[in-house]
Design an enzyme around this catalytic site. Structure first.
Site, mmCIF file in Angstrom:
data_model
loop_
_atom_site.group_PDB
_atom_site.id
_atom_site.type_symbol
_atom_site.label_atom_id
_atom_site.label_comp_id
_atom_site.label_asym_id
_atom_site.label_seq_id
_atom_site.Cartn_x
_atom_site.Cartn_y
_atom_site.Cartn_z
ATOM 1 N N GLU A 68 0.882 -0.946 -0.033
ATOM 2 C CA GLU A 68 0.132 -0.091 0.189
ATOM 3 C C GLU A 68 0.765 1.296 -0.009
ATOM 4 O O GLU A 68 0.378 2.286 -0.621
ATOM 5 C CB GLU A 68 -0.844 0.016 1.284
ATOM 6 C CG GLU A 68 -2.101 -0.790 0.885
ATOM 7 C CD GLU A 68 -1.766 -2.558 1.499
ATOM 8 O OE1 GLU A 68 -0.580 -2.703 1.844
ATOM 9 O OE2 GLU A 68 -2.942 -3.097 1.338
ATOM 10 N N HIS A 137 -11.750 -5.134 8.863
ATOM 11 C CA HIS A 137 -12.486 -4.994 7.504
ATOM 12 C C HIS A 137 -13.570 -4.330 7.709
ATOM 13 O O HIS A 137 -14.695 -4.494 7.221
ATOM 14 C CB HIS A 137 -12.664 -6.476 7.231
ATOM 15 C CG HIS A 137 -11.301 -7.150 6.441
ATOM 16 N ND1 HIS A 137 -10.463 -7.515 7.322
ATOM 17 C CD2 HIS A 137 -10.931 -7.341 5.273
ATOM 18 C CE1 HIS A 137 -9.718 -8.274 6.720
ATOM 19 N NE2 HIS A 137 -9.763 -8.158 5.431
#
Lengths: 337, 338
Positions: A68, A137
């Site tokens: 990322e 999540h």
């Protein structure tokens, strides 16, 4: 899985709206690149970029390694040389892995070059709870980026806004963190017809989702729907008529729409899905008390996630996230103050 | 298997039977988890270990269970089962129930069991490789001879934190074994599209970490490799990196309906010819360790056991909502309500 056949030919869901926005901007702007994990061949973990690599080629839609920080770095580097970049975080929770590149590099580049360089980068990703994703999540971590000057932050709640804000963000010229509500992606009940012609939704402009005269709910994202439901309960069961403002854009924030509403209702509840402490709801409440204290007939209240992680077990997840009951209760408190 | 001399067995029949039973149980357990997920009983995300069983059975039966440290990513059910976690507690966790390993608060991706030295179950790809380093650091600091096994996927092998961790492991000679479970896919992105050099065993080289690439479909071979490497790391107090070649027969997650986008049915069928359970099944028949009838009875028995575990877990209560306030801090509770 085919995005195009979810809800017939006319109405588009939130996911399709985003897909259309990216497709149209890719066609419109040859300098636009898309970067992200699994966004090409697979079309994204949720399908937001479905078909785009096929249509525009691997030289414009890149499957990125699980890196990322480097994804954001590449986006910024490409932007320095004239590209516009959409960088996907597979889940917005994973944005923490690219945090330094975003808050220290991307956010400040324009400032530290005395305005020489622009960073037209949209970092977007699926966000939010209510889907059983547990700790890593399910998050809404938008406050981290609202707290980092140089970044704009948006969060649409409807297909129309998802498309219009995405287009506006990609044309904005500033780095934008774009929160997509993954539980809304394929929600057919909010699918809607979208204009044939090109349109944008400007950053920094709120929308009134329900007009009312007794109190104002200020919110964004998935909580817009919880507030609308709460408003119906308040109206039917208590005769209280609530207005619901969807701010859509956190930075910049459309304060005028909020104060105009308060001029009418004099009562406000701010609802956000993130934890309470240092969440964006607190920022809105602070601005209201600073700038519109005279308009208030009751203390402004917040309804937020509890200051705990998001648990896996379904009943616990529901307990920690803002729900209709809690919003109704807060509405009653300010209405009866 | 015809017209061939029987292969020589490197392990006693009892051990082969044990490993077969363990992997078969794991497989049936995972199938039940898939069922639970598809029926909305097991949260939003869940990842199965189908095809990769020898990596848990081969390695985790070769460590000193309950002493050596183990940490892994989100495909973690098999690790917990092999380490000795109560299958009912594992299933309760997956179904978000009170009797779960973390009282239903962690879930499928975040199994944790201190008694068996399982430190997770982690959902942010690659992040736990630094935690494994920390476990190994602590063991060495205390002068213990514990070995840490840190599993990660081929996709995680691209995360920056992994290289920070490898450098320190090499710098300080920490007793950790990084096991890259190379199943050839970072979710839906094939190895050659995400890795500059597809030989992931080389990734220890720049840090002076010895490494090797090991075929990991035959549990007997995995056991041999594991025993050798674990003994070496324990004795020499140095890190080691393994690229374990494996394959996942099922989707990335239990919701993965898009496998045809990133691999062909033929590819999966070819890999399934080396299904680790079938490989052992053949060995068992060849050497008359069990008869066909006994093998079938075993499968029946495990299916019944897993059905019972599932039924019990499903009948268990969810945690109380007020439990959300516990264990956020050691000493204070978050503000109640608001």
């Amino acid at each position: 899985m085919a995005v195009a056949q979810q809800v017939g030919t006319v109405k588009k869901n939130y996911l399709q709206a985003l897909n259309e926005a990216l497709r149209e901007e890719m066609a419109r702007n040859e300098d636009l690149l898309l970067l992200g994990e699994d966004i090409g061949i697979l079309g994204g973990a949720f399908g937001v970029t479905e078909g785009l690599q096929e249509e525009f080629g691997g030289h414009r839609v890149y499957d990125m390694p699980i890196s990322e920080a480097a994804i954001v770095g590449v986006a910024v580097g490409a932007a320095l040389n004239g590209k516009t970049v959409m960088a996907e975080m597979q889940f917005i929770d994973f944005i923490s892995c690219g945090f330094d590149q975003i808050v220290n590099m991307m956010a400040t580049y324009h400032y530290r070059t005395a305005g020489e360089v622009n960073i037209p980068v949209v970092v977007r990703g699926p966000a939010g709870g209510y889907g059983g994703g547990a700790l890593y999540h399910s998050q809404m971590n938008e406050a981290w980026f609202c707290h980092s000057p140089g970044l704009k932050v948006v969060c649409p709640s409807t297909p129309y806004d998802a498309k219009g804000l995405m287009k506006a963000a990609l044309r904005d010229g500033n780095p934008v963190i774009f929160y997509e509500i993954k539980e809304l992606y394929r929600l057919n009940s909010i699918a809607e017809e979208l204009p044939e012609e090109d349109y944008t939704v400007p950053l920094g402009k709120a929308a009134i989702r329900r007009s009312g005269k007794d109190l104002t709910f200020v919110t964004y994202g998935n909580n817009v729907y919880h507030c609308l439901e709460a408003a119906e309960v308040l109206f039917k069961e208590h005769g209280i008529d609530a207005e619901v403002i969807d701010i859509r854009s956190l930075v910049p924030l459309d304060e005028e729409t909020i104060y105009t509403s308060l001029g009418k209702t004099n009562r406000v509840v701010v609802v956000n899905e993130a934890p309470m402490t240092c969440g964006f709801a607190g920022e809105i409440v602070a601005r209201i008390t600073n700038n519109a204290f005279d308009l208030l007939d009751a203390p402004p209240l917040r309804v937020t996630r509890l200051d705990t992680p998001v648990p896996w077990a379904k009943p616990l997840e529901s307990f920690v996230l803002p729900g209709v009951d809690k919003i109704v209760a807060a509405g009653l408190r300010v209405a009866r103050f | 298997m015809t017209n061939k001399a029987p292969t020589k067995l490197d392990f006693p029949a009892s051990l082969i039977k044990h490993d077969y039973e363990e992997m078969l149980f794991m497989r049936i357990f995972e199938e039940k988890c898939q069922f639970a997920f598809r029926n909305g009983k097991a949260g939003g995300y869940l990842h199965l270990y189908v095809g990769m069983e020898p990596l848990a059975t081969g390695w985790l039966n070769s460590i000193r269970k309950g002493y050596d440290y183990v940490i892994t990513a989100y495909r973690d059910h098999g690790h917990a089962l092999v380490l000795g976690s109560d299958p009912l507690a594992v299933m309760c966790e997956i179904l978000g129930r009170k009797g779960g390993l973390s009282n239903g608060k962690g879930g499928s991706m975040h199994l944790y069991d201190a008694e068996h030295q399982l430190y997770g179950g982690w959902g942010i790809v690659g992040a736990h490789t630094a935690l494994g380093l920390g476990l190994a650091f602590a063991a060495k600091y205390r002068g213990e001879d514990r070995v840490t096994l840190c599993y990660l996927g081929d996709g995680a092998a691209n995360a920056g934190i992994f290289y920070e961790s490898l450098n320190m492991a090499g710098l300080w000679d920490l007793p950790i074994i990084y096991i890259i479970e190379n199943n050839y896919f970072a979710m839906g992105t094939r190895l050659e599209y995400h890795a500059a050099d597809t030989n992931l065993s080389k990734r220890g080289y720049p840090f002076g970490i010895e490494s090797e690439q090991l075929d990991s479909m035959d549990v007997m071979e995995v056991r041999k490799d594991a025993a050798r490497i674990i003994e070496m790391v324990r004795k020499e107090q140095k890190p080691y990196l393994v690229e374990a070649l494996t394959y996942r027969f099922v989707g990335h997650g239990a919701a993965d309906n898009s496998q045809e986008l990133y691999r062909t049915k033929e590819e999966v069928a070819k890999a399934r010819k080396r299904d680790p359970i079938h490989l052992l099944h053949d060995v068992i028949l060849e050497h008359n360790i069990l008869t066909q009838g006994e093998l079938e009875a075993l499968e029946e028995k495990f299916r019944a056991e897993v059905d019972e575990i599932y039924a019990k877990a499903e009948a268990s209560p969810h945690p109380d909502p007020e439990d959300v306030y516990t264990n956020v801090y050691t000493d204070i509770s978050p503000e109640v309500g608001h």
